[in-house]
Design an enzyme around this catalytic site. Structure first.
Site, PDB file in Angstrom:
ATOM      1  N   CYS A 150      -7.203   7.879   3.409  1.00 31.19           N
ATOM      2  CA  CYS A 150      -8.696   7.635   3.466  1.00 31.19           C
ATOM      3  C   CYS A 150      -9.447   8.933   3.251  1.00 31.19           C
ATOM      4  O   CYS A 150      -9.558   9.337   2.173  1.00 31.19           O
ATOM      5  CB  CYS A 150      -8.954   6.810   4.798  1.00 31.19           C
ATOM      6  SG  CYS A 150     -10.412   6.162   5.015  1.00 31.19           S
ATOM      7  N   GLU A 184      -0.917   2.779   7.312  1.00 27.03           N
ATOM      8  CA  GLU A 184      -0.594   2.838   8.599  1.00 27.03           C
ATOM      9  C   GLU A 184      -1.045   1.648   9.514  1.00 27.03           C
ATOM     10  O   GLU A 184      -0.568   1.294  10.484  1.00 27.03           O
ATOM     11  CB  GLU A 184      -1.083   4.039   9.488  1.00 27.03           C
ATOM     12  CG  GLU A 184      -2.261   4.165  10.080  1.00 27.03           C
ATOM     13  CD  GLU A 184      -3.302   4.576   8.748  1.00 27.03           C
ATOM     14  OE1 GLU A 184      -4.300   4.994   9.289  1.00 27.03           O
ATOM     15  OE2 GLU A 184      -2.941   4.831   7.707  1.00 27.03           O
ATOM     16  N   HIS A 211      -5.530   2.492   4.430  1.00 32.41           N
ATOM     17  CA  HIS A 211      -4.839   2.895   5.385  1.00 32.41           C
ATOM     18  C   HIS A 211      -3.449   2.236   5.641  1.00 32.41           C
ATOM     19  O   HIS A 211      -3.476   1.250   6.105  1.00 32.41           O
ATOM     20  CB  HIS A 211      -5.559   2.653   6.781  1.00 32.41           C
ATOM     21  CG  HIS A 211      -6.972   3.241   7.005  1.00 32.41           C
ATOM     22  ND1 HIS A 211      -6.723   4.573   7.536  1.00 32.41           N
ATOM     23  CD2 HIS A 211      -8.163   3.159   6.806  1.00 32.41           C
ATOM     24  CE1 HIS A 211      -7.914   5.209   7.808  1.00 32.41           C
ATOM     25  NE2 HIS A 211      -8.689   4.344   7.144  1.00 32.41           N
TER      26      HIS A 211
END
Length: 205
Positions: free
Chosen positions: A81, A187, A185
């Site tokens: 990001c 994650e 993202h």
């Protein structure tokens, strides 16, 4: 299992990235000083927030020279990001110079009818070339985005994947030799994010 260095400079989503990688069996080392990176096989630069405060934090923590040396040495690196955006020379969001590891700039996402800013939510990755994470024809990889600015590299060949934004396509992923960076993202992207992280980890030397 690898030892993965996670740069801790006060602007990263440290907890969620750590939790995601630990669930894949990796050992995370939080890096506030690059002496802590000696045992690491790869470095991650996470990031949420605004460009200028992030760069100022990196400057104040004396991490920039060592970070550049790590990337230039050919060791594995992942930006996430804001961690992607900081790699470029400058951003319309602020006045502080970026890391300048990649040539180009960060611009405000264009205003498009029926499209909101920030660009937020689940979108499909559109590979522009075969890369570490995706085959060229590989589709149905939906990942989570939240950003108001996007990368415009001088060299478009380093764009590894894009994402549709109305009639426009925005940079979703950059790959340049050992450097990989995601605007999305991983994650926070569920099973797809886990799959992509596994692929990155499997390529660490």
């Amino acid at each position: 299992m690898h030892k993965i260095g996670l740069i801790d400079y006060g602007m990263g989503n440290i907890h969620s990235v750590t939790k995601s990688l630990e669930s894949l069996g990796e050992e995370i080392i939080l890096i506030k000083n690059f002496s802590e990176s000696k045992a690491c096989k790869a470095i991650i630069l996470p990031g949420v927030g605004a460009f200028d405060p992030a760069m100022i934090n990196l400057i104040n923590t004396d991490l920039i020279i060592d970070l550049k040396n790590w990337i230039n040495s050919g060791k594995s690196f992942l930006g996430i990001c804001l961690g992607l955006q900081l790699l470029f020379e400058s951003s319309d969001e602020g006045k502080v110079q970026g890391l300048g590891i990649l040539k180009g700039k960060i611009q405000k996402i264009p205003n498009i009818v029926n499209q909101r800013i920030p660009h937020m939510g689940w979108c499909e990755l559109l590979p522009t070339k075969t890369n570490t994470l995706l085959e060229l024809e590989e589709l149905n990889n939906w990942v989570y985005f939240v950003h108001s600015y996007h990368a415009i590299p001088d060299d478009f060949s380093i764009i590894a994947a894009q994402v549709n934004y109305g009639s426009e396509k925005l940079t979703a992923m950059i790959e340049n030799d050992n450097l990989l960076a995601c605007q999305f993202h991983p994650e926070k992207s569920g099973k797809t994010g886990e799959k992509l992280l596994r692929r990155w980890l499997s390529n660490i030397q």
